[in-house]
Design an enzyme around this catalytic site. Structure first.
Site, PDB file in Angstrom:
ATOM      1  N   LYS A  42     -37.734   5.506 -18.720  1.00 47.03           N
ATOM      2  CA  LYS A  42     -37.847   4.645 -19.881  1.00 47.03           C
ATOM      3  C   LYS A  42     -36.505   4.008 -20.231  1.00 47.03           C
ATOM      4  CE  LYS A  42     -41.211   7.522 -22.412  1.00 47.03           C
ATOM      5  NZ  LYS A  42     -41.367   8.277 -23.697  1.00 47.03           N
ATOM      6  N   GLY A  43     -35.433   4.674 -19.837  1.00 52.47           N
ATOM      7  CA  GLY A  43     -34.096   4.352 -20.370  1.00 52.47           C
ATOM      8  C   GLY A  43     -33.640   2.929 -20.159  1.00 52.47           C
ATOM      9  N   GLU A  98     -31.371   0.145 -13.589  1.00 49.74           N
ATOM     10  CA  GLU A  98     -31.285   1.510 -14.131  1.00 49.74           C
ATOM     11  C   GLU A  98     -30.364   1.501 -15.351  1.00 49.74           C
ATOM     12  OE1 GLU A  98     -32.369   4.283 -14.614  1.00 49.74           O
ATOM     13  OE2 GLU A  98     -31.629   5.853 -13.300  1.00 49.74           O
ATOM     14  N   ASP A  99     -30.582   2.458 -16.254  1.00 46.17           N
ATOM     15  CA  ASP A  99     -29.721   2.530 -17.441  1.00 46.17           C
ATOM     16  C   ASP A  99     -28.343   3.081 -17.099  1.00 46.17           C
ATOM     17  OD1 ASP A  99     -30.696   5.108 -16.935  1.00 46.17           O
ATOM     18  OD2 ASP A  99     -31.292   5.513 -18.999  1.00 46.17           O
ATOM     19  N   ASP A 102     -25.435   8.741 -12.999  1.00 48.94           N
ATOM     20  CA  ASP A 102     -24.579   9.873 -13.346  1.00 48.94           C
ATOM     21  C   ASP A 102     -24.238  10.617 -12.046  1.00 48.94           C
ATOM     22  OD1 ASP A 102     -23.332  11.917 -14.751  1.00 48.94           O
ATOM     23  OD2 ASP A 102     -25.171  12.801 -15.501  1.00 48.94           O
ATOM     24  N   LYS A 130     -21.285   6.408 -14.480  1.00 52.59           N
ATOM     25  CA  LYS A 130     -20.398   7.561 -14.725  1.00 52.59           C
ATOM     26  C   LYS A 130     -19.908   8.038 -13.367  1.00 52.59           C
ATOM     27  CE  LYS A 130     -22.608   9.849 -18.701  1.00 52.59           C
ATOM     28  NZ  LYS A 130     -23.451  11.019 -19.029  1.00 52.59           N
ATOM     29  N   PHE A 151     -22.185  11.961 -23.575  1.00 48.17           N
ATOM     30  CA  PHE A 151     -23.605  11.649 -23.621  1.00 48.17           C
ATOM     31  C   PHE A 151     -23.840  10.375 -24.423  1.00 48.17           C
ATOM     32  CE2 PHE A 151     -28.099  12.190 -24.560  1.00 48.17           C
ATOM     33  CZ  PHE A 151     -28.563  12.570 -23.298  1.00 48.17           C
ATOM     34  N   VAL A 152     -24.458   9.399 -23.763  1.00 51.09           N
ATOM     35  CA  VAL A 152     -24.664   8.087 -24.372  1.00 51.09           C
ATOM     36  C   VAL A 152     -26.107   7.963 -24.855  1.00 51.09           C
ATOM     37  CG1 VAL A 152     -24.520   5.590 -23.984  1.00 51.09           C
ATOM     38  CG2 VAL A 152     -22.958   7.132 -22.763  1.00 51.09           C
ATOM     39  N   ASP A 158     -32.028   7.748 -24.702  1.00 55.12           N
ATOM     40  CA  ASP A 158     -32.463   8.675 -25.739  1.00 55.12           C
ATOM     41  C   ASP A 158     -31.700   9.987 -25.740  1.00 55.12           C
ATOM     42  OD1 ASP A 158     -33.569   9.746 -23.286  1.00 55.12           O
ATOM     43  OD2 ASP A 158     -34.860  10.994 -24.538  1.00 55.12           O
ATOM     44  N   ARG A 164     -33.460   5.507 -28.968  1.00 57.02           N
ATOM     45  CA  ARG A 164     -33.645   4.413 -28.005  1.00 57.02           C
ATOM     46  C   ARG A 164     -33.590   3.044 -28.673  1.00 57.02           C
ATOM     47  NH1 ARG A 164     -35.478   6.590 -23.063  1.00 57.02           N
ATOM     48  NH2 ARG A 164     -36.848   8.385 -23.210  1.00 57.02           N
TER      49      ARG A 164
HETATM   50  P1  5GP Z   1     -28.460  11.136 -12.289  1.00 60.44           P
HETATM   51  O1  5GP Z   1     -29.692  11.378 -11.509  1.00 60.44           O
HETATM   52  O2  5GP Z   1     -27.631   9.983 -11.793  1.00 60.44           O
HETATM   53  O3  5GP Z   1     -27.625  12.377 -12.456  1.00 60.44           O
HETATM   54  O4  5GP Z   1     -28.905  10.810 -13.756  1.00 60.44           O
HETATM   55  C1  5GP Z   1     -29.517   9.619 -14.085  1.00 60.44           C
HETATM   56  C2  5GP Z   1     -30.412   9.770 -15.286  1.00 60.44           C
HETATM   57  O5  5GP Z   1     -29.957  10.815 -16.162  1.00 60.44           O
HETATM   58  C3  5GP Z   1     -30.419   8.510 -16.103  1.00 60.44           C
HETATM   59  O6  5GP Z   1     -31.411   7.622 -15.667  1.00 60.44           O
HETATM   60  C4  5GP Z   1     -30.645   9.031 -17.479  1.00 60.44           C
HETATM   61  O7  5GP Z   1     -32.030   9.189 -17.699  1.00 60.44           O
HETATM   62  C5  5GP Z   1     -30.016  10.408 -17.493  1.00 60.44           C
HETATM   63  N1  5GP Z   1     -28.664  10.350 -18.064  1.00 60.44           N
HETATM   64  C6  5GP Z   1     -27.487  10.524 -17.412  1.00 60.44           C
HETATM   65  N2  5GP Z   1     -26.451  10.410 -18.258  1.00 60.44           N
HETATM   66  C7  5GP Z   1     -26.989  10.145 -19.474  1.00 60.44           C
HETATM   67  C8  5GP Z   1     -26.423   9.897 -20.780  1.00 60.44           C
HETATM   68  O8  5GP Z   1     -25.208   9.889 -21.015  1.00 60.44           O
HETATM   69  N3  5GP Z   1     -27.317   9.663 -21.781  1.00 60.44           N
HETATM   70  C9  5GP Z   1     -28.657   9.648 -21.604  1.00 60.44           C
HETATM   71  N4  5GP Z   1     -29.421   9.402 -22.661  1.00 60.44           N
HETATM   72  N5  5GP Z   1     -29.221   9.874 -20.386  1.00 60.44           N
HETATM   73  C10 5GP Z   1     -28.388  10.107 -19.347  1.00 60.44           C
END
Ligand code: 5GP
Length: 176
Positions: A42-43, A98-99, A102, A130, A151-152, A158, A164
């Site tokens: 959803k992000g 993608e939002d 990470d 990140k 954490f954003v 969210d 959101r």
């Molecule tokens: P990854 O798989 O790259 O570790 O994480 C990606 C997903 O983790 C993002 O699509 C998001 O849903 C969540 N995520 C990672 N960092 C943050 C953050 O700082 N805030 C929020 N709300 N979600 C995050």
């Protein structure tokens, strides 16, 4: 225990300006090519909507949703589709929107799945990167903002399904 204090990281105006720049790069990259813009729910919904309005190459639009089980601290658990693509992507240029990237686990999973379906090309546009937390070899082709650990929330992102709706990207302050 979370203290829900939040502070603005990027204002609505800063986001709007950066998205305009990203859209110009994307339009130049995909001129004359069949493009599929793929929103990761959803992000990314707010970012996707504002970005798509500035894409001039008449893309097809679709949505995926993924879930991650395993480690609640990061998304390095088992990832699966809870909503798959509905249009055909074979021989098309796909841009995943993608939002935030990470560890890269989510994008690593999604890109593997999409590549196996015979796309012409696959790139990632992420509002935030990140990069220092990366554990998977994921390259983000179009980056909105490079952000540090933390954490954003807001602008689609969210915490426990809240925040959101905020028009800004905010840092959530965490206290024990
Ligand atoms: P990854 O798989 O790259 O570790 O994480 C990606 C997903 O983790 C993002 O699509 C998001 O849903 C969540 N995520 C990672 N960092 C943050 C953050 O700082 N805030 C929020 N709300 N979600 C995050």
């Amino acid at each position: 225990m979370w203290n829900r204090g939040i502070s603005v990281l990027y204002s609505a105006k800063e986001i709007e300006d950066r998205i305009r720049e990203m859209a110009a790069e994307i339009n130049a990259m995909y001129a004359g090519k069949p493009l599929v813009l793929l929103c990761v729910l959803k992000g990314a919904f707010m970012f996707f909507s504002d970005l798509a309005k500035r894409i001039t190459v008449h893309p097809e639009i679709d949505f995926v949703r993924l879930s991650s089980y395993g480690n609640c601290d990061n998304s390095s658990g088992v990832i699966s589709f809870t909503k798959d693509i509905e249009i055909t992507i074979i021989n098309k240029h796909v841009l995943v929107v993608e939002d935030i990237v990470d560890t890269g686990a989510t994008m690593d999973f999604l890109c593997r799945q999409l590549k196996a379906r015979g796309v012409a090309s696959l790139r990632i546009a992420a509002l935030m990167d990140k990069k220092e937390r990366r554990a998977f070899p994921v390259k983000v082709d179009f980056v909105g903002f490079k952000v540090p650990c933390g954490f954003v929330v807001g602008y689609g992102l969210d915490y426990a399904e809240k925040y959101r709706e905020l028009p800004e990207l905010c840092l959530m302050n965490v206290r024990d």
